[in-house]
Enzyme design. Structure first.
Site, PDB file in Angstrom:
ATOM      1  N   HIS A  79       4.723  -6.084  -0.305  1.00  0.00           N
ATOM      2  CA  HIS A  79       4.100  -5.008  -0.817  1.00  0.00           C
ATOM      3  C   HIS A  79       3.240  -4.303   0.074  1.00  0.00           C
ATOM      4  CE1 HIS A  79       5.261  -6.109  -4.941  1.00  0.00           C
ATOM      5  NE2 HIS A  79       4.900  -7.044  -4.873  1.00  0.00           N
ATOM      6  N   ILE A  86      -0.338  -0.066   1.291  1.00  0.00           N
ATOM      7  CA  ILE A  86      -0.132  -1.149   0.495  1.00  0.00           C
ATOM      8  C   ILE A  86       0.041  -0.765  -1.229  1.00  0.00           C
ATOM      9  CG2 ILE A  86      -1.607  -3.079  -0.714  1.00  0.00           C
ATOM     10  CD1 ILE A  86      -3.660  -2.558   1.824  1.00  0.00           C
ATOM     11  N   CYS A  87       1.312  -1.250  -1.512  1.00  0.00           N
ATOM     12  CA  CYS A  87       1.444  -1.148  -2.791  1.00  0.00           C
ATOM     13  C   CYS A  87       0.860  -2.170  -3.860  1.00  0.00           C
ATOM     14  CB  CYS A  87       3.018  -1.249  -2.843  1.00  0.00           C
ATOM     15  SG  CYS A  87       3.684  -0.736  -4.614  1.00  0.00           S
ATOM     16  N   LEU A  88      -0.367  -1.564  -4.316  1.00  0.00           N
ATOM     17  CA  LEU A  88      -0.941  -2.594  -5.177  1.00  0.00           C
ATOM     18  C   LEU A  88      -1.667  -1.783  -6.252  1.00  0.00           C
ATOM     19  CD1 LEU A  88      -2.083  -5.422  -5.936  1.00  0.00           C
ATOM     20  CD2 LEU A  88      -3.992  -4.880  -4.497  1.00  0.00           C
TER      21      LEU A  88
END
Length: 147
Positions: A79, A86-88
């Site tokens: 992620h 950041i993929c959050l």
């Protein structure tokens, strides 16, 4: 003083006075950009590693999420893109004004500690080739919250 500045001043004082384990404020000279480090947690793939995070706050923080990116080299994680994005979901559409810088750092530590294999996102090369300046310009799709 604006709501944003008051909130950031309060959070800055708290993180300076009582930093959580494995989290350190490296630079908070201005209220609109902070640099922090987070340590990989014990017994995780990132044990003994330290990563640097950049937080950029807009005038509408905490109503809107800060822009949060890893400094390079970013951790190798499904992620985290090699450009530090950041993929959050809590950094975008699941943001809540109740979240703090400390909570975001702890969430990132948790995300790293739950990882079972160091690997970049499947679309890392294609995403980074787009040269997206800010991750907040993207429409993220979250299809895996297990790592």
């Amino acid at each position: 003083m604006s709501i944003s500045k008051r909130r950031l001043t309060k959070e800055l004082r708290e993180i300076q006075a009582r930093p959580p384990a494995g989290i350190q404020l490296l630079d908070g000279e201005t209220l609109d950009h902070w640099t922090l480090s987070i340590d990989g947690t014990p017994d995780s793939l990132y044990t003994g590693e330290r990563f640097t995070l950049h937080f950029r706050f807009g005038d509408n923080y905490p109503i809107a999420a800060p822009e949060v990116t890893f400094a390079l080299p970013a951790p190798v994680h499904p992620h985290v893109y090699s450009n530090g994005h950041i993929c959050l979901n809590i950094l975008y559409d699941q943001w809540s004004p109740a979240l703090t810088v400390e909570a975001v750092c702890l969430s990132l530590q948790s995300m790293l500690s739950s990882c079972t294999a160091k690997a970049p996102p499947a679309d890392d090369q294609a995403y980074c080739a787009k040269r997206v300046r800010s991750p907040k310009q993207m429409m993220w799709m979250y299809h895996d919250d297990s790592v």
